[in-house]
Design a protein around this motif. Structure first.
Motif, mmCIF file in Angstrom:
data_model
loop_
_atom_site.group_PDB
_atom_site.id
_atom_site.type_symbol
_atom_site.label_atom_id
_atom_site.label_comp_id
_atom_site.label_asym_id
_atom_site.label_seq_id
_atom_site.Cartn_x
_atom_site.Cartn_y
_atom_site.Cartn_z
ATOM 1 N N ASN A 9 -39.469 31.161 -9.501
ATOM 2 C CA ASN A 9 -39.706 32.324 -10.455
ATOM 3 C C ASN A 9 -38.547 32.335 -11.390
ATOM 4 O OD1 ASN A 9 -41.870 32.476 -8.515
ATOM 5 N ND2 ASN A 9 -42.197 34.623 -9.365
ATOM 6 N N GLY A 21 -43.929 30.768 -12.392
ATOM 7 C CA GLY A 21 -44.539 31.359 -11.363
ATOM 8 C C GLY A 21 -45.073 30.646 -10.383
ATOM 9 N N ASP A 69 -50.580 28.013 -7.899
ATOM 10 C CA ASP A 69 -49.311 27.938 -8.123
ATOM 11 C C ASP A 69 -48.227 27.021 -7.298
ATOM 12 O OD1 ASP A 69 -49.814 30.200 -6.274
ATOM 13 O OD2 ASP A 69 -48.418 31.148 -6.715
ATOM 14 N N HIS A 240 -39.553 33.048 -4.694
ATOM 15 C CA HIS A 240 -40.892 33.138 -5.344
ATOM 16 C C HIS A 240 -41.624 34.352 -5.377
ATOM 17 C CE1 HIS A 240 -44.938 31.811 -6.621
ATOM 18 N NE2 HIS A 240 -45.137 31.746 -5.289
ATOM 19 N N CYS A 241 -42.495 34.790 -4.283
ATOM 20 C CA CYS A 241 -43.257 35.676 -4.371
ATOM 21 C C CYS A 241 -42.753 37.115 -3.653
ATOM 22 C CB CYS A 241 -44.652 35.405 -3.390
ATOM 23 S SG CYS A 241 -44.533 34.655 -2.036
#
Length: 267
Positions: A9, A21, A69, A240-241
């Protein structure tokens, strides 16, 4: 082992690197070169070129799970090759996935991808290189990490609740302990670590890089931080998340490292 983040990201300035993303990692272990995940576009290929990484030498892609993603870039990678690539993933990774009628899954279904690539589907741990193992399906063993419903998955022609059973990770076994590389950790980052310990027969967790899917400051996040501290994990690269405010919470008591497109780690 050498790892370079090709997609995250966040991206650093310079070298024309860009973020999106998604997630993608270039990995070398001795003479083996492969990718873990391929992001949501062909950006991983563009970033690799700007980082002087030759993906012509790479013929294998490991998928952490089947979300768009992490998988959409596979079509660009396949198109760039003059022969079939190798794909390693969970048997559910190419099942259709949706959330509120929006596609959440890979760009191909299982039948399509088996025509385009040499695919190894495995629920069991699978050796990728001399020191790296794909963990397969992660068992639920940590009490505070309950799998979360995330849309629906098509199984035998019927859409059912999706708890992302295809979510997996990589284990790197070094001389002094183990390292873990994740995509999103939908299985629970602590569940993943505990399973990696079991497969490696080694409780010494030296480092983690990848998504943790921790997105709120809540009991699970607090207990995960305590778990990291209890395991004395020295190299933590949440990306990332992992939401920014969760990283900030981690940073209060953990020496977490910055993660971004272009980061290289050598373990």
């Amino acid at each position: 082992m050498r790892l370079v983040i090709l997609v995250d990201n966040y991206a650093i300035n310079g070298r024309n690197l860009k973020g999106e993303g998604g997630a993608s990692y270039y990995i070398e272990d001795e003479d083996k070169k492969f990718l873990l995940d391929v992001g949501v576009s062909d950006l991983f290929m563009k970033n690799a070129e700007n980082l002087d990484i030759d993906l012509n030498d790479v013929d294998t892609v490991v998928l952490s799970h089947g979300h768009y993603d992490h998988t959409t870039g596979i079509k660009y990678f396949i198109d760039s090759k003059d022969k079939k690539i190798n794909i390693i993933c969970h048997p559910l990774s190419f099942n259709k996935k949706k959330r509120e009628n929006k596609n959440m899954g890979a760009p191909y279904n299982k039948e399509e991808i088996e025509k385009l690539a040499n695919v190894t589907f495995s629920k069991e741990p699978l050796k990728i290189s001399k020191n790296i193992t794909y963990l397969g399906q992660i068992p639920d063993t940590v009490e505070f990490e309950n799998r979360k419903l995330m849309g629906q998955i098509e199984i035998d022609g019927e859409f059912k609740d999706d708890y992302i059973l295809d979510d997996s990770a990589l284990l790197y076994k070094a001389k002094d302990g183990i390292y873990i590389i994740t995509g999103c950790s939908h299985s629970g980052i602590c569940n993943i670590i505990e399973y990696a310990k079991k497969i490696a027969n080694d409780d010494r967790v030296l480092g983690i890089i990848g998504g943790t899917h921790l997105q709120e400051i809540n009991e699970q996040t607090a207990k995960t931080i305590e778990y990291f501290k209890a395991n004395n994990i020295k190299e933590l690269y949440p990306c990332h998340c992992t939401k920014f405010h969760v990283r900030a919470e981690m940073f209060k008591t953990l020496d977490i490292k910055d993660a971004y497109v272009g980061l290289e780690v050598n373990w």
